[in-house]
Design a protein around this motif. Structure first.
Motif, PDB file in Angstrom:
ATOM      1  N   ALA A  91      26.542  67.426 -10.543  1.00  0.00           N
ATOM      2  CA  ALA A  91      25.372  66.871  -9.869  1.00  0.00           C
ATOM      3  C   ALA A  91      25.403  65.358 -10.064  1.00  0.00           C
ATOM      4  N   VAL A  92      25.171  64.614  -8.984  1.00  0.00           N
ATOM      5  CA  VAL A  92      25.266  63.159  -9.027  1.00  0.00           C
ATOM      6  C   VAL A  92      23.972  62.542  -8.496  1.00  0.00           C
ATOM      7  N   THR A 147      27.057  70.979 -13.930  1.00  0.00           N
ATOM      8  CA  THR A 147      26.162  72.137 -13.983  1.00  0.00           C
ATOM      9  C   THR A 147      26.941  73.377 -14.392  1.00  0.00           C
ATOM     10  N   ASP A 148      28.239  73.379 -14.130  1.00  0.00           N
ATOM     11  CA  ASP A 148      29.187  74.360 -14.649  1.00  0.00           C
ATOM     12  C   ASP A 148      30.569  73.724 -14.554  1.00  0.00           C
ATOM     13  N   SER A 186      20.479  71.909 -17.666  1.00  0.00           N
ATOM     14  CA  SER A 186      20.031  72.724 -18.790  1.00  0.00           C
ATOM     15  C   SER A 186      19.771  74.141 -18.311  1.00  0.00           C
ATOM     16  N   ARG A 187      20.662  75.073 -18.698  1.00  0.00           N
ATOM     17  CA  ARG A 187      20.483  76.497 -18.406  1.00  0.00           C
ATOM     18  C   ARG A 187      20.192  76.763 -16.930  1.00  0.00           C
ATOM     19  N   VAL A 246      33.328  65.219 -18.604  1.00  0.00           N
ATOM     20  CA  VAL A 246      34.608  65.888 -18.841  1.00  0.00           C
ATOM     21  C   VAL A 246      34.641  67.190 -18.060  1.00  0.00           C
ATOM     22  N   VAL A 247      35.625  67.334 -17.177  1.00  0.00           N
ATOM     23  CA  VAL A 247      35.810  68.555 -16.399  1.00  0.00           C
ATOM     24  C   VAL A 247      36.716  69.530 -17.147  1.00  0.00           C
ATOM     25  N   SER A 248      37.783  69.009 -17.721  1.00  0.00           N
ATOM     26  CA  SER A 248      38.742  69.784 -18.507  1.00  0.00           C
ATOM     27  C   SER A 248      39.352  68.824 -19.518  1.00  0.00           C
TER      28      SER A 248
END
Length: 247
Positions: A57-58, A51-52, A93-94, A9-11
């Motif tokens: 990342a794929v 990642t944000d 993760s972080r 989910v992006v938005s």
């Protein structure tokens, strides 16, 4: 037709999917039900994670990680990261990436520029995993790993130390996994044609969705916290992603 291997989910209205059959990553407008942008890859995409809010990342055919930028409803290619073995799963993760591997199944924590930061303790514990296909990260940073080779879910901390292992007769060939909260983890139980709710604090599992809800061979899923919706993709070539409202 699509063959979706993973979703993110992006938005609230935008969904990122890895389309295996067309060697691409697509951005879907959920309201309009159409693709608004896509990038073609040099290989078939498998796992995908954010990642944000603006970067994904794929996993491309298990041998590299392709970064993709998401901005103004447009996808653009970013840098590539090489990995040491054939990948299975991928999650963030972080500000780092957790990768699960196929050969002698184990885990690595890598930086966003591909540097290995930590490896799973291989001193006999690598046999804990067989087929760690899917992973997810909770809001608090814990990583849950779905292993269809052992029919187990494993929870590890940010240092890749095993914290808990979960099993249940409800888990038959577990695949996709996503976190709703720290104590609500959803898992695709592939052979049971169901979505299972795992609650780590009580070490319990229950069936959230089943065949009666239209679930059949669920392969991947993701959760939208803004709209409290679950998106489920089956392991068949289809253009349909099923959406369920959580209370």
């Amino acid at each position: 037709m699509c063959d979706i291997k993973d979703l993110a989910v992006v938005s609230p209205d935008m969904l990122l999917v890895s389309n295996y059959s067309k060697d691409c990553v697509q951005l879907l407008d959920c309201l309009k039900g159409k693709v608004v942008s896509q990038v073609q890859l040099q290989g078939k995409p498998w796992r995908i994670c954010l990642t944000d809010r603006n970067t994904a990342a794929v996993d491309v055919e298990g041998y590299k990680i392709q970064m993709i930028k998401v901005q103004d409803k447009t996808l653009t290619m970013g840098r590539e990261l090489n990995v040491s073995k054939t990948m299975f799963g991928l999650t963030s993760s972080r500000n780092s990436l957790v990768v699960s591997y196929h050969n002698q199944p184990w885990l690595e924590l890598i930086s966003m520029d591909g540097k290995v930061l930590r490896q799973f303790d291989k001193s006999g514990k690598s046999q804990h995993f067989k087929s760690p296909y899917f992973m997810c990260t909770t809001p608090g940073g814990s990583v849950f790993i779905s292993d269809n080779g052992t029919n187990k879910i494993t929870k590890v901390d940010e240092q890749l130390n095993i914290l808990q292992t979960f099993t249940s007769p409800l888990l038959q060939d577990p695949r996709g996994i996503t976190a709703v909260t720290e104590d609500q983890i959803l898992v695709c139980s592939f052979r049971n044609h169901s979505i299972v709710l795992l609650q780590p604090s009580t070490n319990t599992m229950s069936t959230l969705l089943g065949k009666v809800d239209g679930i059949e061979y669920p392969y991947s899923l993701t959760y939208c916290p803004d709209q409290k919706k679950v998106f489920v993709a089956p392991n068949v070539s289809t253009d349909i992603i099923k959406v369920y409202q959580m209370s």
